[in-house]
Design an enzyme around this catalytic site. Structure first.
Site, PDB file in Angstrom:
ATOM      1  N   ARG A 235       0.861  -1.182   0.000  1.00  0.00           N
ATOM      2  CA  ARG A 235       0.000   0.000   0.000  1.00  0.00           C
ATOM      3  C   ARG A 235       0.900   1.236   0.000  1.00  0.00           C
ATOM      4  O   ARG A 235       1.999   1.219   0.567  1.00  0.00           O
ATOM      5  CB  ARG A 235      -0.879   0.040   1.258  1.00  0.00           C
ATOM      6  CG  ARG A 235      -2.097  -0.866   1.216  1.00  0.00           C
ATOM      7  CD  ARG A 235      -3.142  -0.428   0.188  1.00  0.00           C
ATOM      8  NE  ARG A 235      -4.321  -1.281   0.176  1.00  0.00           N
ATOM      9  CZ  ARG A 235      -4.467  -2.377  -0.577  1.00  0.00           C
ATOM     10  NH1 ARG A 235      -3.501  -2.784  -1.386  1.00  0.00           N
ATOM     11  NH2 ARG A 235      -5.586  -3.078  -0.528  1.00  0.00           N
ATOM     12  N   GLU A 264      -4.391   7.655  -4.314  1.00  0.00           N
ATOM     13  CA  GLU A 264      -4.698   7.159  -5.653  1.00  0.00           C
ATOM     14  C   GLU A 264      -6.060   7.679  -6.090  1.00  0.00           C
ATOM     15  O   GLU A 264      -6.951   7.781  -5.231  1.00  0.00           O
ATOM     16  CB  GLU A 264      -4.722   5.625  -5.634  1.00  0.00           C
ATOM     17  CG  GLU A 264      -3.386   5.038  -5.240  1.00  0.00           C
ATOM     18  CD  GLU A 264      -3.429   3.512  -5.074  1.00  0.00           C
ATOM     19  OE1 GLU A 264      -4.494   2.901  -5.317  1.00  0.00           O
ATOM     20  OE2 GLU A 264      -2.408   2.947  -4.708  1.00  0.00           O
ATOM     21  N   HIS A 283      -1.916   0.586  -9.615  1.00  0.00           N
ATOM     22  CA  HIS A 283      -2.476  -0.388  -8.665  1.00  0.00           C
ATOM     23  C   HIS A 283      -3.122  -1.569  -9.409  1.00  0.00           C
ATOM     24  O   HIS A 283      -4.337  -1.758  -9.361  1.00  0.00           O
ATOM     25  CB  HIS A 283      -3.497   0.286  -7.735  1.00  0.00           C
ATOM     26  CG  HIS A 283      -3.699  -0.468  -6.450  1.00  0.00           C
ATOM     27  ND1 HIS A 283      -4.041   0.154  -5.269  1.00  0.00           N
ATOM     28  CD2 HIS A 283      -3.607  -1.791  -6.165  1.00  0.00           C
ATOM     29  CE1 HIS A 283      -4.166  -0.760  -4.315  1.00  0.00           C
ATOM     30  NE2 HIS A 283      -3.908  -1.955  -4.839  1.00  0.00           N
TER      31      HIS A 283
HETATM   32  C1  GLV Z   1      -5.170  -4.952  -3.826  1.00  0.00           C
HETATM   33  O1  GLV Z   1      -4.367  -4.097  -3.563  1.00  0.00           O
HETATM   34  C2  GLV Z   1      -5.716  -5.811  -2.843  1.00  0.00           C
HETATM   35  O2  GLV Z   1      -5.559  -5.558  -1.645  1.00  0.00           O
HETATM   36  O3  GLV Z   1      -6.357  -6.795  -3.236  1.00  0.00           O
END
Ligand code: GLV
Ligand code: GLV
Length: 319
Positions: A235, A264, A283
């Site tokens: 993250r 984001e 992401h």
């Molecule tokens: C993506 O970042 C997730 O946590 O699945």
């Protein structure tokens, strides 16, 4: 029961759920639900199937006395105030396991993309700047035989470690506790400092918690080798972005591969985007069609079980 799905998903999944519940779907495929709409639409729903971009906080939870479950279409759930949800007896589910291998593959991809300067190389050709072969044109770093330091040895970290061992890399890791699975693979547990000081690649796969927030900061980057490549698929909150930017600009680290950011989405003005040695992805850790289908199927399954009064298959247990 009434269910809200906060993003458009394929119709057949919605229809599957419609056979047991009244379902409202936010029609956008790309853009998150605006906060006001999210609060308004979720008000009378028992189950919300949420995205990681939806903030499920005290305000959201207090706004809806009927809420029984939040099912997050992600393995991470730092967007959810899990303690508050629990205090209100709200079940929280995520999508572990089904995305493990796919997400490990993105981390693995980023090692090569950054080490071999693939984005820069592609840009050079596209911009018409390829004028001839040259001994050190876009010469990067090797990956095989190097030491990889994995921060966060959960399922994804373990799947990544397996791939790295296949390259004859030396694998070390730091985690809240030692991992039997990692040990069985021959990965070494090291302190956070040792991970920083001795790794050639540092890959963050950890979930975001109070303990890991901002852990990759100026001090951490200073301890790393100047030849290190830093990769984050966990993250954005693990990283102090300005400190990473300075570390790159001052050549204190070699390159970075970043799939997750603090706020984001980011636009063109984000300072990382002017740095050739930082590769930024939007992401996409678990973004393959098969895996996204599997994640959605798992969310639907959880919702169906909750509607039937049964235990969901992937309830978030610990924090
Ligand atoms: C993506 O970042 C997730 O946590 O699945
Ligand atoms: C995710 O499944 C993880 O534990 O890393």
């Amino acid at each position: 029961m009434k269910v809200l799905i906060t993003r458009s998903i394929p119709k057949h999944y919605v229809e599957q759920l419609e056979s047991v519940a009244e379902v409202e779907v936010y029609p956008e495929t790309i853009k998150p639900m605006p906060r006001e709409a999210l609060l308004e639409s979720s008000k009378d729903k028992s189950i919300v199937i949420s995205m990681l971009s939806d903030t499920i906080d005290k305000e959201f939870i207090d706004n809806n006395p009927d809420l029984k479950a939040v099912i997050n279409l992600a393995v991470g759930y730092d967007n959810i105030d899990i303690d508050y949800a629990r205090s209100k007896d709200i079940t929280v589910c995520n999508t572990p396991d089904v995305l493990t291998e796919t997400t490990a593959e993105l981390a693995f991809t980023l090692m090569f993309v950054t080490a071999r300067r693939i984005i820069e190389a592609n840009e050079l050709v596209k911009e018409g700047n390829w004028v001839g072969w040259s001994p050190y044109l876009l010469a990067g770093l090797d990956v095989y035989k190097k030491t990889v330091g994995i921060f966060g040895m959960g399922n994804i970290g373990t799947a990544l470690a397996k791939r790295c061992i296949g390259l004859n890399m030396h694998v070390q890791y730091h985690n809240r506790s030692e991992s039997e699975a990692a040990k069985a693979l021959g990965a070494n547990y090291v302190s956070f400092n040792e991970l920083l000081e001795t790794s050639d690649f540092i890959i963050c796969t950890a979930p975001l918690t109070n303990e890991t927030k901002n852990i990759f900061n100026k001090d951490a980057f200073k301890k790393m080798k100047s030849s290190v490549i830093f990769i984050n698929i966990g993250r954005g909150g693990h990283v102090v972005e300005n400190d990473l930017l300075e570390a790159i600009q001052n050549e204190e680290i070699y390159a970075a591969g970043i799939d997750v950011l603090n706020n984001e989405p980011v636009g063109k003005e984000h300072p990382f985007l002017s740095e050739k040695r930082i590769t930024v992805l939007p992401h996409i850790g678990s973004a393959t069609v098969d895996t996204r289908n599997a994640m959605i199927e798992l969310c639907i399954k959880n919702a169906e079980l909750i509607i039937e009064g049964k235990k969901p298959v992937s309830e978030v247990k610990n924090n």
